[in-house]
Design an enzyme around this catalytic site. Structure first.
Site, PDB file in Angstrom:
ATOM      1  N   LYS A  41     -34.972  29.430 120.002  1.00  0.00           N
ATOM      2  CA  LYS A  41     -34.320  28.507 119.106  1.00  0.00           C
ATOM      3  C   LYS A  41     -32.802  28.561 119.282  1.00  0.00           C
ATOM      4  O   LYS A  41     -32.079  27.720 118.806  1.00  0.00           O
ATOM      5  CB  LYS A  41     -34.645  28.856 117.636  1.00  0.00           C
ATOM      6  CG  LYS A  41     -36.107  29.147 117.394  1.00  0.00           C
ATOM      7  CD  LYS A  41     -36.316  29.585 115.919  1.00  0.00           C
ATOM      8  CE  LYS A  41     -37.774  29.892 115.654  1.00  0.00           C
ATOM      9  NZ  LYS A  41     -38.217  31.186 116.206  1.00  0.00           N
ATOM     10  N   ASP A  99     -28.568  30.132 125.033  1.00  0.00           N
ATOM     11  CA  ASP A  99     -27.500  30.652 124.184  1.00  0.00           C
ATOM     12  C   ASP A  99     -26.748  31.789 124.881  1.00  0.00           C
ATOM     13  O   ASP A  99     -25.528  31.839 124.863  1.00  0.00           O
ATOM     14  CB  ASP A  99     -28.038  31.099 122.812  1.00  0.00           C
ATOM     15  CG  ASP A  99     -29.233  32.058 122.905  1.00  0.00           C
ATOM     16  OD1 ASP A  99     -29.695  32.359 124.029  1.00  0.00           O
ATOM     17  OD2 ASP A  99     -29.698  32.500 121.844  1.00  0.00           O
ATOM     18  N   ASP A 102     -28.254  37.872 129.100  1.00  0.00           N
ATOM     19  CA  ASP A 102     -27.951  39.288 128.875  1.00  0.00           C
ATOM     20  C   ASP A 102     -28.398  40.082 130.110  1.00  0.00           C
ATOM     21  O   ASP A 102     -27.659  40.152 131.088  1.00  0.00           O
ATOM     22  CB  ASP A 102     -28.690  39.700 127.594  1.00  0.00           C
ATOM     23  CG  ASP A 102     -28.380  41.089 127.110  1.00  0.00           C
ATOM     24  OD1 ASP A 102     -27.239  41.537 127.259  1.00  0.00           O
ATOM     25  OD2 ASP A 102     -29.287  41.754 126.557  1.00  0.00           O
ATOM     26  N   LYS A 130     -23.164  37.866 129.371  1.00  0.00           N
ATOM     27  CA  LYS A 130     -22.799  39.292 129.294  1.00  0.00           C
ATOM     28  C   LYS A 130     -23.058  39.917 130.667  1.00  0.00           C
ATOM     29  O   LYS A 130     -24.075  40.582 130.867  1.00  0.00           O
ATOM     30  CB  LYS A 130     -23.709  40.009 128.284  1.00  0.00           C
ATOM     31  CG  LYS A 130     -23.314  39.942 126.836  1.00  0.00           C
ATOM     32  CD  LYS A 130     -24.228  40.905 126.052  1.00  0.00           C
ATOM     33  CE  LYS A 130     -24.280  40.571 124.589  1.00  0.00           C
ATOM     34  NZ  LYS A 130     -25.292  41.362 123.866  1.00  0.00           N
ATOM     35  N   VAL A 152     -23.686  39.859 119.277  1.00  0.00           N
ATOM     36  CA  VAL A 152     -23.083  38.731 118.572  1.00  0.00           C
ATOM     37  C   VAL A 152     -24.137  37.845 117.905  1.00  0.00           C
ATOM     38  O   VAL A 152     -25.300  37.849 118.298  1.00  0.00           O
ATOM     39  CB  VAL A 152     -22.228  37.870 119.535  1.00  0.00           C
ATOM     40  CG1 VAL A 152     -20.997  38.634 119.991  1.00  0.00           C
ATOM     41  CG2 VAL A 152     -23.032  37.409 120.739  1.00  0.00           C
ATOM     42  N   ASP A 158     -29.043  34.730 116.914  1.00  0.00           N
ATOM     43  CA  ASP A 158     -29.532  35.340 115.678  1.00  0.00           C
ATOM     44  C   ASP A 158     -29.349  36.844 115.639  1.00  0.00           C
ATOM     45  O   ASP A 158     -29.322  37.522 116.661  1.00  0.00           O
ATOM     46  CB  ASP A 158     -31.017  35.043 115.494  1.00  0.00           C
ATOM     47  CG  ASP A 158     -31.883  35.785 116.508  1.00  0.00           C
ATOM     48  OD1 ASP A 158     -31.660  35.594 117.715  1.00  0.00           O
ATOM     49  OD2 ASP A 158     -32.762  36.562 116.090  1.00  0.00           O
TER      50      ASP A 158
HETATM   51  P1  IMP Z   1     -32.214  38.652 128.672  1.00  0.00           P
HETATM   52  O1  IMP Z   1     -33.585  38.428 129.244  1.00  0.00           O
HETATM   53  O2  IMP Z   1     -31.935  40.112 128.484  1.00  0.00           O
HETATM   54  O3  IMP Z   1     -31.118  37.973 129.444  1.00  0.00           O
HETATM   55  O4  IMP Z   1     -32.332  38.108 127.210  1.00  0.00           O
HETATM   56  C1  IMP Z   1     -31.615  37.094 126.706  1.00  0.00           C
HETATM   57  C2  IMP Z   1     -32.016  36.928 125.251  1.00  0.00           C
HETATM   58  O5  IMP Z   1     -31.699  38.122 124.507  1.00  0.00           O
HETATM   59  C3  IMP Z   1     -31.249  35.814 124.618  1.00  0.00           C
HETATM   60  O6  IMP Z   1     -31.891  34.577 124.742  1.00  0.00           O
HETATM   61  C4  IMP Z   1     -31.151  36.294 123.172  1.00  0.00           C
HETATM   62  O7  IMP Z   1     -32.287  35.866 122.462  1.00  0.00           O
HETATM   63  C5  IMP Z   1     -31.159  37.795 123.244  1.00  0.00           C
HETATM   64  N1  IMP Z   1     -29.804  38.377 123.108  1.00  0.00           N
HETATM   65  C6  IMP Z   1     -29.125  39.072 124.033  1.00  0.00           C
HETATM   66  N2  IMP Z   1     -27.926  39.474 123.591  1.00  0.00           N
HETATM   67  C7  IMP Z   1     -27.830  38.997 122.327  1.00  0.00           C
HETATM   68  C8  IMP Z   1     -26.788  39.070 121.325  1.00  0.00           C
HETATM   69  O8  IMP Z   1     -25.698  39.654 121.485  1.00  0.00           O
HETATM   70  N3  IMP Z   1     -27.065  38.457 120.140  1.00  0.00           N
HETATM   71  C9  IMP Z   1     -28.230  37.803 119.896  1.00  0.00           C
HETATM   72  N4  IMP Z   1     -29.215  37.708 120.809  1.00  0.00           N
HETATM   73  C10 IMP Z   1     -29.027  38.306 122.017  1.00  0.00           C
HETATM   74 MG    MG Z   2     -32.959  33.425 123.348  1.00  0.00          MG
END
Ligand code: IMP
Ligand code: MG
Length: 176
Positions: A41, A99, A102, A130, A152, A158
């Protein structure tokens, strides 16, 4: 545990940056079709604000919901589709709108899945990046803001499902 939110990126900074991104995307997709796929979302406010800044008569939007199982703080890359897009992307210019990227595991899996559907092109646009947390090397084409390793919330992001409605992005400070 209580928490407070420190304003990190203001409403004006977000607005201005999205204007710039919209202008660049309008130029890059001049005369081409473009399908924005928002990942639910968290991408909703970003996708809405971004589409208003894109000048393109063949712009369409769709949404996908995915879940990434893992620990509370880190995704596993075991991504499951909870809601798929409604239309075929074969031969279309597609852009995933997120959004935040990470570890990159979610985006890596999404790119893999959507690429098998043979889009004409597949790009990625994220509001936040990030890079210091990256585990999967994913190419991101459009980035709103690069941030350090901070947790954040706001503007769609969220904290345990809350705070998505904030018009700014704040750093969540947890204190005991
Ligand atoms: P990844 O697979 O680790 O890149 O995950 C990304 C997902 O982790 C994003 O779509 C967010 O839902 C969540 N996420 C990562 N960092 C944050 C943050 O600082 N705040 C909120 N959600 C985060
Ligand atoms: Mg997400």
């Amino acid at each position: 545990m209580s928490r407070k939110i420190d304003i990190f990126i203001t409403e004006d900074q977000i607005k201005n940056r999205i204007k710039e991104l919209g202008k660049k995307i309008s130029e890059d997709y001049k005369g081409k079709d473009l399908l924005l796929i928002g990942i639910l979302k968290g991408s909703v406010p970003f996708l809405c604000s971004l589409m208003w800044e894109i000048d393109n008569e063949k712009l369409a939007i769709d949404f996908m919901d995915v879940s990434s199982y893992g620990s509370e703080t880190e995704s596993s890359g075991d991504v499951k589709i909870l809601k798929d897009i409604d239309s075929s992307i074969k031969g279309r210019n597609v852009m995933i709108v997120e959004d935040i990227v990470d570890t990159g595991r979610t985006m890596n899996k999404l790119l893999e899945m959507l690429n098998t559907r043979e889009p004409a092109s597949l790009k990625v646009c994220t509001l936040l990046d990030k890079p210091s947390r990256r585990v999967c090397d994913v190419k991101i084409d459009y980035i709103g803001f690069e941030i350090e390793n901070r947790f954040v919330a706001g503007f769609g992001l969220d904290d345990d499902q809350y705070m998505r409605q904030l018009k700014y992005i704040g750093e969540v400070i947890f204190d005991k």
